[in-house]
Scaffold this motif. Structure first.
Motif, mmCIF file in Angstrom:
data_model
loop_
_atom_site.group_PDB
_atom_site.id
_atom_site.type_symbol
_atom_site.label_atom_id
_atom_site.label_comp_id
_atom_site.label_asym_id
_atom_site.label_seq_id
_atom_site.Cartn_x
_atom_site.Cartn_y
_atom_site.Cartn_z
ATOM 1 N N ALA A 38 7.012 -16.434 4.310
ATOM 2 C CA ALA A 38 6.594 -17.646 5.007
ATOM 3 C C ALA A 38 7.415 -17.857 6.271
ATOM 4 O O ALA A 38 6.933 -18.432 7.246
ATOM 5 N N GLU A 39 8.644 -17.379 6.266
ATOM 6 C CA GLU A 39 9.511 -17.627 7.420
ATOM 7 C C GLU A 39 9.352 -16.574 8.511
ATOM 8 O O GLU A 39 9.490 -16.872 9.689
ATOM 9 N N ARG A 40 9.114 -15.338 8.084
ATOM 10 C CA ARG A 40 9.119 -14.249 9.060
ATOM 11 C C ARG A 40 7.906 -13.337 8.960
ATOM 12 O O ARG A 40 7.838 -12.334 9.682
ATOM 13 N N GLY A 41 6.971 -13.623 8.073
ATOM 14 C CA GLY A 41 5.848 -12.720 7.888
ATOM 15 C C GLY A 41 6.237 -11.511 7.048
ATOM 16 O O GLY A 41 7.405 -11.340 6.683
ATOM 17 N N TYR A 42 5.248 -10.704 6.752
ATOM 18 C CA TYR A 42 5.496 -9.528 5.912
ATOM 19 C C TYR A 42 6.211 -8.449 6.705
ATOM 20 O O TYR A 42 7.272 -7.963 6.303
ATOM 21 N N ARG A 43 5.668 -8.115 7.859
ATOM 22 C CA ARG A 43 6.280 -7.055 8.652
ATOM 23 C C ARG A 43 7.640 -7.472 9.188
ATOM 24 O O ARG A 43 8.476 -6.622 9.449
ATOM 25 N N GLY A 44 7.842 -8.755 9.353
ATOM 26 C CA GLY A 44 9.114 -9.231 9.873
ATOM 27 C C GLY A 44 10.195 -9.389 8.815
ATOM 28 O O GLY A 44 11.323 -9.736 9.137
ATOM 29 N N THR A 45 9.847 -9.158 7.577
ATOM 30 C CA THR A 45 10.797 -9.335 6.482
ATOM 31 C C THR A 45 11.274 -7.979 5.969
ATOM 32 O O THR A 45 10.467 -7.086 5.731
ATOM 33 N N SER A 46 12.571 -7.842 5.807
ATOM 34 C CA SER A 46 13.105 -6.589 5.289
ATOM 35 C C SER A 46 13.467 -6.740 3.815
ATOM 36 O O SER A 46 13.762 -7.837 3.337
ATOM 37 N N LEU A 47 13.447 -5.630 3.128
ATOM 38 C CA LEU A 47 13.820 -5.646 1.720
ATOM 39 C C LEU A 47 15.262 -6.125 1.554
ATOM 40 O O LEU A 47 15.587 -6.823 0.599
ATOM 41 N N SER A 48 16.117 -5.771 2.481
ATOM 42 C CA SER A 48 17.505 -6.203 2.373
ATOM 43 C C SER A 48 17.605 -7.717 2.492
ATOM 44 O O SER A 48 18.422 -8.343 1.809
ATOM 45 N N ALA A 49 16.780 -8.294 3.345
ATOM 46 C CA ALA A 49 16.805 -9.751 3.487
ATOM 47 C C ALA A 49 16.358 -10.415 2.191
ATOM 48 O O ALA A 49 16.964 -11.396 1.738
ATOM 49 N N VAL A 50 15.307 -9.891 1.594
ATOM 50 C CA VAL A 50 14.856 -10.408 0.311
ATOM 51 C C VAL A 50 15.981 -10.292 -0.712
ATOM 52 O O VAL A 50 16.289 -11.238 -1.437
ATOM 53 N N ALA A 51 16.591 -9.125 -0.735
ATOM 54 C CA ALA A 51 17.663 -8.867 -1.694
ATOM 55 C C ALA A 51 18.813 -9.851 -1.507
ATOM 56 O O ALA A 51 19.287 -10.460 -2.466
ATOM 57 N N GLU A 124 -1.957 -12.117 9.348
ATOM 58 C CA GLU A 124 -1.311 -10.807 9.441
ATOM 59 C C GLU A 124 -2.172 -9.745 8.760
ATOM 60 O O GLU A 124 -2.151 -8.578 9.144
ATOM 61 N N SER A 125 -2.927 -10.157 7.754
ATOM 62 C CA SER A 125 -3.766 -9.185 7.046
ATOM 63 C C SER A 125 -4.883 -8.661 7.934
ATOM 64 O O SER A 125 -5.562 -7.697 7.577
ATOM 65 N N LEU A 126 -5.089 -9.298 9.072
ATOM 66 C CA LEU A 126 -6.093 -8.807 10.018
ATOM 67 C C LEU A 126 -5.610 -7.568 10.756
ATOM 68 O O LEU A 126 -6.405 -6.850 11.356
ATOM 69 N N THR A 127 -4.320 -7.306 10.722
ATOM 70 C CA THR A 127 -3.799 -6.139 11.426
ATOM 71 C C THR A 127 -4.206 -4.867 10.688
ATOM 72 O O THR A 127 -4.566 -4.896 9.510
ATOM 73 N N ASP A 128 -4.140 -3.757 11.401
ATOM 74 C CA ASP A 128 -4.607 -2.487 10.848
ATOM 75 C C ASP A 128 -3.812 -2.077 9.619
ATOM 76 O O ASP A 128 -2.586 -2.188 9.594
ATOM 77 N N ASP A 129 -4.514 -1.610 8.625
ATOM 78 C CA ASP A 129 -3.885 -1.051 7.426
ATOM 79 C C ASP A 129 -2.950 -2.036 6.738
ATOM 80 O O ASP A 129 -1.911 -1.632 6.210
ATOM 81 N N HIS A 130 -3.287 -3.298 6.767
ATOM 82 C CA HIS A 130 -2.396 -4.245 6.113
ATOM 83 C C HIS A 130 -2.704 -4.304 4.621
ATOM 84 O O HIS A 130 -3.863 -4.401 4.236
ATOM 85 N N PRO A 131 -1.653 -4.236 3.797
ATOM 86 C CA PRO A 131 -1.897 -4.182 2.350
ATOM 87 C C PRO A 131 -2.529 -5.448 1.776
ATOM 88 O O PRO A 131 -3.068 -5.401 0.672
ATOM 89 N N GLU B 39 -3.635 -5.263 17.118
ATOM 90 C CA GLU B 39 -3.766 -4.324 16.008
ATOM 91 C C GLU B 39 -2.649 -4.471 14.981
ATOM 92 O O GLU B 39 -2.863 -4.254 13.792
ATOM 93 N N ARG B 40 -1.452 -4.784 15.456
ATOM 94 C CA ARG B 40 -0.304 -4.765 14.552
ATOM 95 C C ARG B 40 0.552 -6.020 14.641
ATOM 96 O O ARG B 40 1.607 -6.078 13.998
ATOM 97 N N GLY B 41 0.171 -6.978 15.435
ATOM 98 C CA GLY B 41 1.014 -8.155 15.598
ATOM 99 C C GLY B 41 2.185 -7.878 16.533
ATOM 100 O O GLY B 41 2.374 -6.746 16.991
ATOM 101 N N TYR B 42 2.934 -8.924 16.831
ATOM 102 C CA TYR B 42 4.064 -8.777 17.754
ATOM 103 C C TYR B 42 5.224 -8.050 17.077
ATOM 104 O O TYR B 42 5.729 -7.051 17.576
ATOM 105 N N ARG B 43 5.601 -8.535 15.919
ATOM 106 C CA ARG B 43 6.732 -7.919 15.233
ATOM 107 C C ARG B 43 6.409 -6.510 14.764
ATOM 108 O O ARG B 43 7.297 -5.692 14.609
#
Lengths: 209, 209
Positions: A38-51, A124-131, B39-43
DNA sequence: AGTGACCGACCTACTACTCGGTAGGTCGCG
DNA sequence: CGCGACCTACCGAGTAGTAGGTCGGTCACT
């Protein structure tokens, strides 16, 4: 979803390695991931940050979710279980079926984090190949289906001007999303539930002036 | 916005160093960035990816835009110049003021890349510290202002049920966004311009049934 | 003895960005 | 016309930092 206690990355992870054994660590990870998406989006979030936010290491996260995509899917599943599953399972034909949508809006007004997370991930799910793409395609189809059923139940054939329940439901869902976006951008100048209520009234009383 | 010619990264960048001198390379970069943000967003977009698509190196991109944020802002400025600036500068009180919004929807139906880019970036701007945040706050405020003026001009005091022009304009803008989101997710099952027209009709003929 | 729950070290790939160059064109000046 | 000064438009190499993910282990509990 936000955890008010001190489970942040400031303490060394090893310190509390075995501390919260009773609490489910997997849920902590899920909560942390939800917040960060919610704060940074999926692509903007790293696993380390989650951890870090969940109080363990990146490898600890991967112990519960084999990769980042799996983690996202697990977060999305939470939405399904909470919102959608419950909100359209009401007994059909109970009169005020559209109240469910209004209730969803009202609930959203108290949980900006939930709304924000959904809004960001949906776009964000509109971007290409988004899970999350398949998830949101299905979710909106279901939302429209549920809303159309509600419209049929509540307004029946009394729709204005040759509008079909399907068209009205798409409009209703669209208005929900759009209002929430404006509300998230400027919380003080947009009252999403009130405006949604206005639209609803507009549909129900087509002959008022 | 997509460039149909062969300016892709497949050729070695140095080959065409001085070739397209007449064409503005800066515009190529801008176009590539626009496409990739859609296609992929900014981030999710890297400077190297922009560079490859524009046919130069990452350092070449940074020659024109001192950093990634500046590049995003330049892309956003393009939107302002094209869409917003033009669409609300119509002479006031010319009757069918709401046609501008409908025209915007119709235009969007022919340019999914533009709509997608705006949808993705707008939602992404909700994330923390996003450089496009201020842009979208201002854009929506202006959209609402313009739409409210159009509503006042076209519908005057004939609004249903005590709705103010400001409320109606927020609803209209919300419906635009929400419909476009659903359309982008499932282009074949959602006809955004038609549904928007339906909403408009609903507002104009409050006493039809 | 086994199992779940992790962590440390490591890997490769990539991120935005910097520094120092160079090829080629433009310009004024003698 | 010719010459040096300057400018624009890049590129090559390198920076520190981060990405997702793997491997092999260790510790506590059953």
């Amino acid at each position: 979803m936000t955890q008010p206690d001190g489970h942040r990355g400031d303490r060394h992870p090893a310190d509390q390695r075995r501390s919260g054994r009773s609490r489910n660590r997997r849920d902590d990870v899920l909560r942390a991931a939800f917040d960060l998406f919610a704060e940074r989006g999926y692509r903007g979030t790293s696993l380390s940050a989650v951890a870090a936010r969940a109080g363990l290491t990146q490898q600890g996260v991967l112990h519960y979710f084999s990769n980042k995509e799996t983690l996202l899917l697990a977060v999305l599943q939470l939405f399904d279980e909470r919102d959608a599953g419950r909100l359209f399972s009401a007994p059909p034909g109970d009169g005020a079926a559209l109240d469910h949508l209004a209730a969803l809006m009202a609930y959203g007004a108290t949980r900006p984090d939930v709304v924000r997370s959904l809004a960001i991930l949906a776009a964000e799910s509109l971007t290409d190949d988004h899970p999350a793409r398949a998830f949101f395609v299905a979710r909106y189809a279901e939302l429209r289906r549920g809303a159309a059923a509600a419209v049929r139940a509540e307004l029946g054939g009394a729709l204005p001007d040759g509008l079909s329940p399907e068209e009205v439901s798409a409009l209703l869902v669209a208005a929900m999303d759009g209002l929430q976006l404006q509300w998230l951008l400027e919380p003080d100048s947009v009252d999403a539930p009130a405006l949604f209520a206005a639209l609803r009234k507009l549909l129900r009383n087509p002959s008022s002036q």
